[in-house]
Design a protein around this motif. Structure first.
Motif, mmCIF file in Angstrom:
data_model
loop_
_atom_site.group_PDB
_atom_site.id
_atom_site.type_symbol
_atom_site.label_atom_id
_atom_site.label_comp_id
_atom_site.label_asym_id
_atom_site.label_seq_id
_atom_site.Cartn_x
_atom_site.Cartn_y
_atom_site.Cartn_z
ATOM 1 N N MET A 180 59.683 6.399 87.470
ATOM 2 C CA MET A 180 59.669 5.045 86.906
ATOM 3 C C MET A 180 59.118 5.036 85.481
ATOM 4 S SD MET A 180 61.152 3.765 89.344
ATOM 5 C CE MET A 180 61.393 3.741 91.109
ATOM 6 N N THR A 181 58.126 5.861 85.233
ATOM 7 C CA THR A 181 57.566 5.931 83.877
ATOM 8 C C THR A 181 58.584 6.517 82.902
ATOM 9 O OG1 THR A 181 55.355 6.245 84.818
ATOM 10 C CG2 THR A 181 55.637 6.755 82.483
ATOM 11 N N SER A 182 59.284 7.553 83.343
ATOM 12 C CA SER A 182 60.298 8.159 82.467
ATOM 13 C C SER A 182 61.428 7.178 82.191
ATOM 14 C CB SER A 182 60.856 9.440 83.091
ATOM 15 O OG SER A 182 61.542 9.167 84.300
ATOM 16 N N PHE A 183 61.787 6.370 83.194
ATOM 17 C CA PHE A 183 62.845 5.369 82.992
ATOM 18 C C PHE A 183 62.391 4.294 82.011
ATOM 19 C CE2 PHE A 183 64.656 1.219 83.987
ATOM 20 C CZ PHE A 183 66.011 1.484 83.858
ATOM 21 N N LYS A 184 61.197 3.777 82.217
ATOM 22 C CA LYS A 184 60.710 2.678 81.374
ATOM 23 C C LYS A 184 60.506 3.109 79.928
ATOM 24 C CE LYS A 184 57.382 0.169 83.089
ATOM 25 N NZ LYS A 184 56.110 -0.144 83.780
ATOM 26 N N ASN A 185 60.021 4.335 79.745
ATOM 27 C CA ASN A 185 59.701 4.809 78.394
ATOM 28 C C ASN A 185 60.795 5.675 77.786
ATOM 29 O OD1 ASN A 185 57.246 3.535 78.794
ATOM 30 N ND2 ASN A 185 56.192 5.400 79.408
ATOM 31 N N CYS A 237 70.141 11.250 85.802
ATOM 32 C CA CYS A 237 70.920 10.306 84.992
ATOM 33 C C CYS A 237 70.338 10.197 83.587
ATOM 34 C CB CYS A 237 70.944 8.938 85.662
ATOM 35 S SG CYS A 237 71.704 7.645 84.661
ATOM 36 N N LEU A 238 69.022 10.062 83.500
ATOM 37 C CA LEU A 238 68.377 9.939 82.188
ATOM 38 C C LEU A 238 68.654 11.164 81.319
ATOM 39 C CD1 LEU A 238 64.884 8.511 83.256
ATOM 40 C CD2 LEU A 238 66.692 7.277 82.065
ATOM 41 N N VAL A 239 68.545 12.337 81.932
ATOM 42 C CA VAL A 239 68.748 13.584 81.182
ATOM 43 C C VAL A 239 70.215 13.753 80.804
ATOM 44 C CG1 VAL A 239 68.607 16.099 81.294
ATOM 45 C CG2 VAL A 239 66.758 14.705 82.248
ATOM 46 N N ASP A 273 61.354 8.681 78.599
ATOM 47 C CA ASP A 273 60.685 9.969 78.385
ATOM 48 C C ASP A 273 61.428 11.072 79.147
ATOM 49 O OD1 ASP A 273 58.950 12.175 78.319
ATOM 50 O OD2 ASP A 273 57.177 10.881 78.216
ATOM 51 N N LEU A 274 62.192 11.875 78.423
ATOM 52 C CA LEU A 274 62.991 12.920 79.066
ATOM 53 C C LEU A 274 62.131 14.072 79.571
ATOM 54 C CD1 LEU A 274 66.093 13.056 76.690
ATOM 55 C CD2 LEU A 274 65.800 11.780 78.804
ATOM 56 N N ASN A 275 61.003 14.310 78.936
ATOM 57 C CA ASN A 275 60.109 15.374 79.410
ATOM 58 C C ASN A 275 59.591 15.058 80.813
ATOM 59 O OD1 ASN A 275 60.286 17.002 77.103
ATOM 60 N ND2 ASN A 275 58.722 15.800 76.043
ATOM 61 N N LEU A 276 59.223 13.800 81.021
ATOM 62 C CA LEU A 276 58.790 13.387 82.362
ATOM 63 C C LEU A 276 59.949 13.453 83.348
ATOM 64 C CD1 LEU A 276 56.431 10.294 81.846
ATOM 65 C CD2 LEU A 276 55.806 12.595 82.550
ATOM 66 N N ALA A 277 61.127 13.050 82.884
ATOM 67 C CA ALA A 277 62.305 13.061 83.765
ATOM 68 C C ALA A 277 62.601 14.478 84.256
ATOM 69 C CB ALA A 277 63.514 12.493 83.029
ATOM 70 N N ARG A 278 62.376 15.458 83.395
ATOM 71 C CA ARG A 278 62.650 16.857 83.779
ATOM 72 C C ARG A 278 61.613 17.404 84.762
ATOM 73 N NH1 ARG A 278 64.196 16.966 78.138
ATOM 74 N NH2 ARG A 278 66.444 17.319 77.977
ATOM 75 N N GLN A 279 60.502 16.691 84.918
ATOM 76 C CA GLN A 279 59.484 17.131 85.879
ATOM 77 C C GLN A 279 59.755 16.617 87.295
ATOM 78 O OE1 GLN A 279 55.423 16.396 84.512
ATOM 79 N NE2 GLN A 279 56.113 16.516 82.380
ATOM 80 N N VAL A 280 60.738 15.733 87.410
ATOM 81 C CA VAL A 280 61.019 15.126 88.716
ATOM 82 C C VAL A 280 61.673 16.119 89.668
ATOM 83 C CG1 VAL A 280 62.422 13.379 89.898
ATOM 84 C CG2 VAL A 280 61.157 12.771 87.820
ATOM 85 N N GLU A 281 62.647 16.874 89.177
ATOM 86 C CA GLU A 281 63.438 17.737 90.061
ATOM 87 C C GLU A 281 62.606 18.829 90.738
ATOM 88 O OE1 GLU A 281 66.553 18.181 92.272
ATOM 89 O OE2 GLU A 281 66.414 16.655 90.698
ATOM 90 N N PRO A 282 61.680 19.498 90.032
ATOM 91 C CA PRO A 282 60.843 20.488 90.738
ATOM 92 C C PRO A 282 60.038 19.859 91.877
ATOM 93 C CG PRO A 282 60.658 20.774 88.369
ATOM 94 C CD PRO A 282 61.418 19.512 88.580
ATOM 95 N N LEU A 283 59.516 18.655 91.637
ATOM 96 C CA LEU A 283 58.735 17.977 92.678
ATOM 97 C C LEU A 283 59.645 17.538 93.824
ATOM 98 C CD1 LEU A 283 56.162 16.862 93.811
ATOM 99 C CD2 LEU A 283 56.304 14.928 92.225
#
Length: 606
Positions: free
Chosen positions: A480-485, A549-551, A487-497
């Motif tokens: 949600m933070t990556s979507f709102k801001n 999607c963001l990336v 922030d692609l760096n945060l978005a790339r941290q989602v998949e490992p988790l």
């Protein structure tokens, strides 16, 4: 006036109106919604509001567009009526810019550089440059600039065509007699009002008046009341936009109308009173485009200076006209947020995209909050919180319906590449937000069932769930933070988790099966636990969809499977290291066998 002259005049008018529209669109797209956002923020001070209203209108070349936006702002609760008054007054001043530009058509000189200041001289150059850019450039900024140039050129070509076509009217007695009738203030005001109401643009109607001035048959005595009427006629657009809007939005449209009516009455009253005492010699003179621009500007500036101190009075007058009903219910927070999706903003696509993004961000927060609250219910059930989750899920459903519909309408507008990407991202993500809230509702129902049947997970199951919940909470937070801001760096941290959460799902289910075999858990609780875990896993899947999607949109690609396959390859050291870090962070409590194996390993090592 021959048929062909009439045809030329109508064609010139069509070009003039189209050019003005194209010019306004180009300027609006070039601003990228920034002007509208400035209007939102700089309206607490009345003088600033007037200034911003004038600047924005001068840029977008339409007081009607500005006032319609203001009606939309008020309707959405972005702006109060008091804030709107200054902008409305400023819009009347800003609309005079067009008349000053058109007044350049009256330049007469043999000097080369002075002749080049005449629009008919430099418009062809603008047209050539603009068309060249439109044909060969693919950059949004250049194309917006080119649209402005072409729009201006078409506007001036239309003006020249009208001026040339109406010049024979000077020899037509009926036409000159009609203009004499317009020297009567009432007839003049009505003529200006009707003309402007029909074409819904005071800038255009003033331009037409300036074209008629080129015949030499229009006197200032006829032009002055016509200009007054044109200011009233431009209110029609705002009044129409107020239909179906909130009560306050209708009041904003009324303020625009009252301002122009009162200003016209005061101006004409003072003007003709002074004229009766000391006749103005210029009233009998032939009006010029420059003179029209002067009168137009003087009236709007004078009306603003006189009425700005009484802006609160205009607000009260509008409120008296449309009083508040006692049975009117206060808008909910959801209604207030969704009111940002005002259809009036669709005429300013860049701003509408920004509003859509804000609403989507609220939707994302609601989905996350619903999920966090639902997870709390598994350990400490509370009826009030359960109702909150249900209400949030309902709200998110509304968000998806209304935002999706709005975005579909918006997609038909001409958008920049950046805005188009943003729109596509929002459209793609809102379905996932809605599904996350659905899973929150499912978990709430599982918690409700446990509460009603007085079931409790075993201590070990609760410990495992807390680890799982922490991972789900964090993946939601990242997403949600990556979507709102953005922030692609945060978005790339989602998949490992997300990868780790998939593993947690399998591990927790296997541990539950072992407890079930040992009789430490019931089948009924097992079904509930399995359902909860499945919902957790689905939530992380939706988070993955959003992040990918963001990336992908940012990289101008959209092959999700190919992207994920490439990401999860064993030789992708960066991804694998992130997965390992997440596994370390979200480790389940060791089982008895794992503790025993660890103890034996230590003994062997010694």
């Amino acid at each position: 006036m021959s048929f062909f002259d009439l045809l030329k005049m109508v064609g010139g008018l069509a070009l003039f109106l189209y050019g003005m529209n194209l010019l306004g669109d180009g300027l609006s797209r070039a601003s990228g919604g920034r002007l509208e956002r400035i209007l939102e923020k700089l309206t607490n001070n009345p003088l600033k509001a007037v200034l911003m209203g004038a600047v924005v209108t001068g840029v977008i070349q339409s007081s009607s567009a500005t006032t319609v936006m203001v009606v939309g702002f008020v309707n959405s609760g972005i702006m109060s009526l008091k804030q709107a008054v200054g902008i409305i007054m400023g819009a009347n001043i800003g609309t005079t810019v067009t008349s000053w530009i058109l007044s350049l058509t009256g330049i007469e000189s043999d000097a080369f550089w002075i002749r080049m200041l005449k629009p008919s001289s430099f418009s062809p150059i603008l047209a050539i440059v603009g068309v060249g850019i439109l044909l060969f450039s693919h950059k949004d900024k250049l194309k917006n600039a080119a649209t402005i140039l072409v729009g201006f050129a078409i506007l001036m070509f239309g003006m020249d065509s009208m001026s040339a076509a109406v010049s024979p009217l000077a020899e037509v007695p009926e036409f000159t007699n009609l203009l004499i009738e317009f020297q009567n203030p009432v007839f003049g005001v009505l003529a200006g009002l009707i003309l402007t109401a029909v074409i819904q643009s005071s800038s255009a109607s003033v331009g037409i008046l300036q074209a008629l001035c080129m015949t030499g048959a229009v006197s200032f005595g006829a032009a002055v009341p016509i200009i007054m009427g044109q200011n009233i006629g431009t209110c029609v657009t705002a009044m129409i936009s107020g239909i179906g809007a909130s009560r306050n939005a209708k009041r904003a449209a009324l303020i625009h109308l009252y301002f122009n009516i009162i200003g016209t009455i005061l101006f004409l009253g003072v003007f003709y009173t002074v004229n009766a005492i000391h006749p103005f010699a210029f009233l009998g003179e032939v009006a010029t485009p420059f003179g029209i621009a002067v009168v137009h500007s003087c009236f709007n500036i004078a009306a603003t200076l006189v009425l700005l101190p009484f802006s609160n009075g205009l607000v009260k007058l509008a409120c008296l006209t449309l009083p508040t009903h006692e049975d009117v219910k206060e808008m909910s927070e959801t209604d207030k947020t969704l009111s940002l999706l005002d259809v009036r903003f669709l005429e300013k696509p860049a701003y509408a995209v920004e509003q859509s993004r804000l609403v989507a961000s609220v939707m994302a927060d609601k989905s996350r909050e619903a999920m966090d609250l639902a997870m709390e219910l598994l350990h400490n059930f509370d009826e009030a919180k359960a109702e909150q989750v249900a209400q949030m899920e309902t709200d998110v459903d509304r968000f998806e319906d209304e935002l999706g519909t709005y975005l579909v309408k918006l997609s038909s507008k001409q958008l920049s590449n950046k805005d188009s990407e943003t729109l596509n991202t929002i459209l793609h993500c809102i379905g996932d937000f809605e599904r996350i809230s659905d899973h929150a509702r499912n978990i709430k129902e599982a918690a409700q069932e446990m509460h009603d049947k007085q079931l409790v997970f075993s201590e070990k199951a609760q410990e495992e769930l807390k680890v799982f919940e922490r991972a789900v909470h964090d993946v939601l937070d990242l997403t949600m933070t990556s979507f709102k801001n953005g922030d692609l760096n945060l978005a790339r941290q989602v998949e490992p988790l997300e990868e780790v959460i998939d593993g947690l799902s399998l591990d927790v289910k296997q541990r539950h099966v072992r407890r079930l075999r040992k009789g430490k858990c019931t089948i009924e609780l097992g079904f509930i636990l399995s359902d909860v875990i499945t919902n957790f896993e689905r939530v992380s899947d939706h988070c993955s969809n959003i992040a990918v999607c963001l990336v992908q949109v940012n990289e101008d690609e959209f092959d999700t499977h190919a992207y994920l396959d490439e990401l999860r390859q064993e030789d992708n050291k960066d991804f694998q290291s992130k997965v390992l870090a997440c596994r370390e962070k979200y480790q389940l409590p060791p089982t008895k066998q794992e503790r025993l194996a660890e103890k034996n390993a230590k003994l062997l090592a010694e």
